[in-house]
Enzyme design. Structure first.
Site, short mmCIF file in Angstrom:
data_model
loop_
_atom_site.label_atom_id
_atom_site.label_comp_id
_atom_site.label_asym_id
_atom_site.label_seq_id
_atom_site.Cartn_x
_atom_site.Cartn_y
_atom_site.Cartn_z
N HIS A 168 16.86 50.95 -13.18
CA HIS A 168 16.30 50.99 -11.81
C HIS A 168 16.75 49.76 -11.03
O HIS A 168 17.26 49.87 -9.91
CB HIS A 168 14.77 51.06 -11.90
CG HIS A 168 14.07 51.07 -10.59
ND1 HIS A 168 13.48 52.19 -10.05
CD2 HIS A 168 13.85 50.08 -9.69
CE1 HIS A 168 12.94 51.90 -8.88
NE2 HIS A 168 13.15 50.61 -8.64
N GLU A 169 16.59 48.59 -11.63
CA GLU A 169 16.92 47.34 -10.92
C GLU A 169 18.42 47.23 -10.62
O GLU A 169 18.81 46.92 -9.50
CB GLU A 169 16.47 46.12 -11.73
CG GLU A 169 14.97 46.02 -11.97
CD GLU A 169 14.15 46.26 -10.72
OE1 GLU A 169 14.58 45.86 -9.63
OE2 GLU A 169 13.08 46.86 -10.83
N HIS A 172 19.55 49.33 -7.75
CA HIS A 172 19.33 48.76 -6.41
C HIS A 172 20.57 48.00 -5.95
O HIS A 172 20.96 48.05 -4.78
CB HIS A 172 18.12 47.83 -6.40
CG HIS A 172 16.81 48.54 -6.18
ND1 HIS A 172 16.62 49.44 -5.15
CD2 HIS A 172 15.64 48.50 -6.87
CE1 HIS A 172 15.37 49.91 -5.20
NE2 HIS A 172 14.77 49.36 -6.24
N TYR A 183 15.69 49.54 3.47
CA TYR A 183 14.52 49.58 2.58
C TYR A 183 13.29 49.82 3.45
O TYR A 183 12.36 49.02 3.51
CB TYR A 183 14.41 48.26 1.81
CG TYR A 183 13.57 48.38 0.54
CD1 TYR A 183 13.97 49.22 -0.48
CD2 TYR A 183 12.40 47.66 0.39
CE1 TYR A 183 13.22 49.34 -1.64
CE2 TYR A 183 11.64 47.76 -0.76
CZ TYR A 183 12.05 48.60 -1.77
OH TYR A 183 11.30 48.72 -2.92
N GLU A 192 14.58 53.82 -3.31
CA GLU A 192 13.73 53.78 -4.51
C GLU A 192 14.03 54.96 -5.43
O GLU A 192 14.11 54.81 -6.66
CB GLU A 192 12.25 53.80 -4.11
CG GLU A 192 11.67 52.42 -3.87
CD GLU A 192 11.83 51.53 -5.08
OE1 GLU A 192 11.55 51.98 -6.20
OE2 GLU A 192 12.25 50.38 -4.92
N ASP A 265 3.75 49.27 2.19
CA ASP A 265 4.85 49.56 1.25
C ASP A 265 6.14 49.90 2.01
O ASP A 265 6.85 50.85 1.66
CB ASP A 265 4.41 50.70 0.31
CG ASP A 265 5.43 51.00 -0.78
OD1 ASP A 265 6.14 50.07 -1.21
OD2 ASP A 265 5.52 52.18 -1.19
N HIS A 270 7.72 53.43 -2.09
CA HIS A 270 7.39 53.82 -3.47
C HIS A 270 6.48 55.05 -3.52
O HIS A 270 6.26 55.61 -4.59
CB HIS A 270 6.69 52.68 -4.23
CG HIS A 270 7.51 51.45 -4.45
ND1 HIS A 270 7.57 50.42 -3.56
CD2 HIS A 270 8.33 51.10 -5.48
CE1 HIS A 270 8.37 49.47 -4.01
NE2 HIS A 270 8.84 49.85 -5.18
ZN LIG Z 1 12.76 49.66 -6.83
#
Ligand SMILES: [Zn+2]
Length: 364
Positions: A168-169, A172, A183, A192, A265, A270
């Site tokens: 996941h990281e 990005h 974002y 995301e 958020d 998310h």
């Molecule tokens: Zn993320």
């Protein structure tokens, strides 16, 4: 090429854990540790922005082999921390260090073998990870330069060094270079979702799983025993990942008609990612077997084609177009069915639904 343009301030801090989860925890438990995590993240975010403007990707320029570097923060906030394990070095016996090394290797292998990509920036940028960041820090982050993992508070959260979280990281970072995706609101939720989807595909590739064996829960193992939850998000059944007195209930909507439209958020990045995750999961399940690899390639192509500020409808349109080029007519029909299931109508019509927003005030 201006490298700086690839590192927009609005994407610098993109943690795997949503801010609403930390707020719920702080409110319900009266435990300020969770608010501390948020404020630490904000500080880190500001610092990384400063570093970027002073030295934007200087050490990452040019062709390389995406060599792996893992550092240990030893519970401190100074990054990258002390050198722990670099490319080619043997295991250290420190579980988080060795896992971060192995998972980064799995991520690099996936991008190289499935997408023909040389690392995060496609030019062999060094893959830097820092583990054991902060005092029982509850999150994992990509900040435009490197991955950072907390050890968790060991009460509710265990270590954040988990394979799909690592995927996941790093994703990005890839999204930043591929699409410069905002974002915020729907583009942010797509950002995301890309990280969840490719994080999960990296896990499936590493375990050589057909789609029937894929575990669609992101971050399984992140909760300590006793917490009523299976992970951070359920990509196949958004809104069902956890329901615990200390955490609250997973708030992800599973259909476009229930889209979160509030301002927290970053406009629900998310929250709403679950809608897109669900479309992708259902589509690759319908195709069966190892066809998820084709699905991932189509999603990869659509991300770049959809530009930096797409709505769900625009992204869906580009997935269908990419599928027409790279898949079969049956694949296209299954993809259209998957989008219909979540209430998204593919359309290339330019929309202003995603305008506005503060590009700097990112906290998670
Ligand atoms: Zn993320």
């Amino acid at each position: 090429m201006n490298k700086k343009s690839f590192v927009p301030a609005n994407q610098c801090s993109t943690g795997v854990l949503p801010p609403y989860m930390l707020f719920e925890l702080a409110t319900r438990a009266g435990n300020e540790r969770y608010l501390d995590t948020l404020s630490t993240t904000m500080r880190m975010h500001r610092r990384s922005q400063k570093q970027q403007s002073a030295n934007p990707f200087a050490r990452f320029a040019g062709a390389g082999n995406s060599s792996i570097e893992v550092y240990d923060c030893n519970g401190g906030e100074s990054r990258p921390g002390s050198k722990a394990r670099f490319e080619g070095e043997p295991a250290t016996g420190n579980k988080d260090v060795d896992s971060a090394y192995d998972f980064t290797l799995a991520v690099r292998k996936y991008y190289a073998e499935v997408h023909g990509r040389n690392g995060i920036d496609a030019h062999g940028m060094t893959m830097v990870s820092s583990v054991n960041y902060g005092d029982r820090y509850n999150n994992a982050y990509w900040d435009g330069r490197q991955m950072t993992y907390g050890k968790g508070d060991q009460e509710i959260f265990a270590s954040f060094v988990i394979l799909d979280v690592a995927g996941h990281e790093v994703t990005h970072g890839v999204t930043e270079f591929e699409a410069n995706l905002r974002y915020y609101k729907q583009a942010g939720a797509l950002n995301e979702s890309h990280s969840d989807i490719f994080g999960k595909m990296i896990e499936a590739y590493s375990k050589n799983q057909p789609v029937e064996q894929i575990d669609w829960v992101l971050g399984r193992g992140i909760f300590m025993p006793g917490i009523k939850g299976e992970g951070i998000r359920n990509m196949l059944k958004p809104g069902t990942a956890y329901n615990d007195a200390r955490l609250g209930k997973d708030p992800q909507p599973d259909h476009y008609s229930k889209l979160y439209t509030g301002s927290s958020d970053n406009g629900g990045v998310h929250y709403n990612s679950g809608i897109v995750n669900r479309a992708f999961a259902n589509w690759v399940i319908a195709m069966g077997g190892f066809e998820w690899k084709k699905g991932a390639k189509i999603w990869f192509a659509a991300r770049a084609a959809a530009g930096s500020n797409p709505t769900f409808a625009q992204h869906a349109y580009h997935t269908v177009e990419a599928c027409k080029a790279l898949g079969t007519a049956a694949d296209v029909k299954k993809l259209q069915d998957a989008w219909e299931l979540v209430g998204v109508k593919p359309s290339n019509k330019v929309s202003h639904d995603n305008d506005g927003g503060d590009d700097v005030d990112v906290v998670a």
